[in-house]
Design an enzyme around this catalytic site. Structure first.
Site, PDB file in Angstrom:
ATOM      1  N   CYS A  89       0.873  -1.174   0.000  1.00 58.50           N
ATOM      2  CA  CYS A  89       0.000   0.000   0.000  1.00 58.50           C
ATOM      3  C   CYS A  89       0.908   1.221   0.000  1.00 58.50           C
ATOM      4  O   CYS A  89       2.127   1.099   0.122  1.00 58.50           O
ATOM      5  CB  CYS A  89      -1.004   0.004   1.149  1.00 58.50           C
ATOM      6  SG  CYS A  89      -0.331   0.163   2.801  1.00 58.50           S
ATOM      7  N   CYS A 146      -2.450   1.487  -4.339  1.00 59.91           N
ATOM      8  CA  CYS A 146      -1.284   2.281  -4.736  1.00 59.91           C
ATOM      9  C   CYS A 146      -1.317   2.656  -6.206  1.00 59.91           C
ATOM     10  O   CYS A 146      -0.440   3.371  -6.684  1.00 59.91           O
ATOM     11  CB  CYS A 146       0.028   1.604  -4.354  1.00 59.91           C
ATOM     12  SG  CYS A 146       0.343   0.006  -5.101  1.00 59.91           S
ATOM     13  N   CYS A 149       2.826   1.262  -8.226  1.00 56.13           N
ATOM     14  CA  CYS A 149       3.364  -0.072  -7.950  1.00 56.13           C
ATOM     15  C   CYS A 149       3.924  -0.673  -9.237  1.00 56.13           C
ATOM     16  O   CYS A 149       3.239  -0.690 -10.251  1.00 56.13           O
ATOM     17  CB  CYS A 149       2.270  -0.989  -7.408  1.00 56.13           C
ATOM     18  SG  CYS A 149       1.688  -0.496  -5.792  1.00 56.13           S
TER      19      CYS A 149
END
Length: 133
Positions: free
Chosen positions: A11, A85, A89
């Site tokens: 996250c 995210c 990511c």
């Protein structure tokens, strides 16, 4: 997959959702699954309300430290689970990705965080069934 799968929880701040998920997976799967946790923009410390919510479940995440997400962590993981995210990511072909749409518990009260915690627990239990039987 290898005999012992590796799961990476990601996250943004690695201070709430991913730490709670990692705590549950370590507790419930034992040594059957390797657990990693990281954030695209790690915070200074784990959310104290998340720590409190997990303590109610008998899981201590108070010593966890938010970690920066690295390409190496993604590459060594069999399953990468993101939690809000978005595009920050990294994605690698051939990896299994899941996005768990969970509200960010940052700055929220304990009742709200308990709801997120309980949702995470159900998802982690299902993941263990799938990966470790």
């Amino acid at each position: 997959m290898t005999s012992q799968p590796t799961v990476l929880f990601v996250c943004v701040h690695n201070a709430g959702r991913s730490q709670m998920a990692a705590g549950y997976l370590r507790q419930l799967a034992g040594d059957r699954i390797t657990v990693l946790s990281a954030g695209s923009e790690p915070g200074d410390k784990v959310n104290p309300v998340a720590v409190q919510a997990m303590a109610e479940e008998g899981i201590d995440i108070s010593q966890a430290v938010p970690q920066i997400l690295t390409t190496g962590a993604v590459q060594e993981s069999d399953v990468v689970i993101t939690m809000g995210c978005g595009d920050t990511c990294p994605v690698f072909p051939g990896k299994r990705y899941e996005d768990w749409a969970l509200e960010d518990p940052a700055g929220r009260d304990l009742d709200m965080v308990r709801g997120v915690r309980d949702d995470i627990k159900k998802r982690v239990q299902a993941l263990i069934e799938e990966l470790a039987g």
